[in-house]
Scaffold this motif. Structure first.
Motif, mmCIF file in Angstrom:
data_model
loop_
_atom_site.group_PDB
_atom_site.id
_atom_site.type_symbol
_atom_site.label_atom_id
_atom_site.label_comp_id
_atom_site.label_asym_id
_atom_site.label_seq_id
_atom_site.Cartn_x
_atom_site.Cartn_y
_atom_site.Cartn_z
ATOM 1 N N LEU A 113 0.821 -1.200 0.000
ATOM 2 C CA LEU A 113 0.000 0.000 0.000
ATOM 3 C C LEU A 113 0.857 1.252 0.000
ATOM 4 O O LEU A 113 0.671 2.158 -0.790
ATOM 5 C CB LEU A 113 -0.905 0.012 1.236
ATOM 6 N N SER A 122 -5.969 4.216 4.778
ATOM 7 C CA SER A 122 -5.378 3.048 4.132
ATOM 8 C C SER A 122 -5.423 1.843 5.083
ATOM 9 O O SER A 122 -6.491 1.432 5.496
ATOM 10 C CB SER A 122 -3.957 3.392 3.675
ATOM 11 N N ARG A 133 -8.490 -0.162 7.756
ATOM 12 C CA ARG A 133 -8.752 -1.562 8.084
ATOM 13 C C ARG A 133 -8.709 -1.771 9.593
ATOM 14 O O ARG A 133 -9.566 -2.457 10.168
ATOM 15 C CB ARG A 133 -7.706 -2.445 7.391
ATOM 16 N N TRP A 163 -8.054 0.356 3.161
ATOM 17 C CA TRP A 163 -7.648 -0.938 2.624
ATOM 18 C C TRP A 163 -8.539 -1.987 3.294
ATOM 19 O O TRP A 163 -8.155 -2.627 4.254
ATOM 20 C CB TRP A 163 -6.179 -1.200 2.938
ATOM 21 N N GLN A 165 -9.553 -5.216 2.995
ATOM 22 C CA GLN A 165 -8.995 -6.321 2.232
ATOM 23 C C GLN A 165 -9.924 -7.519 2.163
ATOM 24 O O GLN A 165 -10.113 -8.125 1.128
ATOM 25 C CB GLN A 165 -7.638 -6.728 2.850
ATOM 26 N N HIS A 191 -13.153 8.184 -0.433
ATOM 27 C CA HIS A 191 -12.203 7.504 -1.315
ATOM 28 C C HIS A 191 -12.088 8.257 -2.634
ATOM 29 O O HIS A 191 -13.101 8.711 -3.189
ATOM 30 C CB HIS A 191 -12.664 6.071 -1.588
ATOM 31 N N THR A 205 -5.534 1.360 -3.216
ATOM 32 C CA THR A 205 -6.691 0.682 -2.648
ATOM 33 C C THR A 205 -7.876 0.970 -3.558
ATOM 34 O O THR A 205 -7.797 1.829 -4.437
ATOM 35 C CB THR A 205 -6.968 1.147 -1.208
ATOM 36 N N HIS A 234 -4.377 8.207 -3.589
ATOM 37 C CA HIS A 234 -4.316 7.495 -2.320
ATOM 38 C C HIS A 234 -3.676 8.320 -1.207
ATOM 39 O O HIS A 234 -4.079 8.210 -0.043
ATOM 40 C CB HIS A 234 -3.535 6.188 -2.503
#
Length: 228
Positions: A3, A122, A126, A146, A148, A165, A172, A201
């Motif tokens: 990332l 990022s 998460r 992120w 995932q 975003h 991402t 990002h």
């Protein structure tokens, strides 16, 4: 997919502007009332055992958020920028979660009864989503998160969730973030998606929009608490 490995801010400013005390244990020295606890969660990368540094790009990127929130909300919000032990998520080790949960527990101990919001960029997005499995966390602001493995599914239903975003993000995936918000909304979660046109990002474009999203989110949560 890495990332932010080897990525630094283009114009981090003068080193003297950054104060390590912001991340020191001394910030926990006071035990007093607060309307809200804010955890600011920097990004990282997928696999790295490199020790996390207060001076690396992902940490530097979040200091303006931390400082502006402290300046705007004073004692109403206790803002702490989390420092991980290592730079990477590292698969099933979930490396940033232990220090993040420790920060959550410590801040809640120092400010009993104060609810928490998590603001993460990022990889930090998460972390924020997984922290929100804890009912003390009443809000998540995910900045180019992120997410995932459907990390948004950790978020407990009572939380307010906003994801911001950029549609030019190549690290991402905005479509995945929007999918997560749509799924949360369909389940009755108070969730909102904000698109950043041509946003990348690193959040070095549309700076006012990125920064304002954090200020507005915390202000909104404080207002909701006062109304309640």
């Amino acid at each position: 997919m890495p990332l932010e490995a080897n990525q630094t801010m283009k114009n981090p400013g003068r080193p003297g502007l950054f104060r390590p005390a912001l991340l020191s244990p001394g910030m926990f020295a006071r035990r007093d009332s607060a309307g809200l606890i804010v955890l600011v969660l920097p990004g990282g990368t997928d696999d790295s055992r490199k020790p996390f540094s207060a001076w690396q790009g992902s940490a530097l990127r979040m200091y303006p958020f931390t400082w502006s929130l402290r300046l705007r909300y004073g004692r109403s919000a206790r803002v702490h920028q989390v420092r991980y032990r290592v730079y990477g998520w590292n698969g099933e080790d979930n490396s940033p979660m232990l220090p993040a949960r420790a920060a959550l527990d410590e801040m809640c101990r120092r400010h009993p009864g104060a609810p928490v919001v998590a603001i993460g960029h990022s990889m930090g997005g998460r972390v924020a989503a997984q922290l929100a499995a804890d009912r003390r966390v009443i809000g998540v602001l995910a900045l180019a998160p992120w997410w995932q493995h459907a990390d948004w599914r950790h978020i407990q239903p009572g939380a307010r969730v906003v994801a911001v975003h950029g549609d030019a993000d190549e690290r991402t995936f905005a479509k995945r973030t929007r999918k997560g918000i749509d799924e949360l909304s369909a389940q009755g979660v108070d969730a909102e998606y904000i698109n950043v046109p041509d946003g990348d990002h690193a959040m070095l474009d549309h700076v006012g929009l990125w920064q304002r999203s954090a200020l507005d989110f915390v202000g909104e949560r404080l207002s909701a608490l006062r109304r309640a």
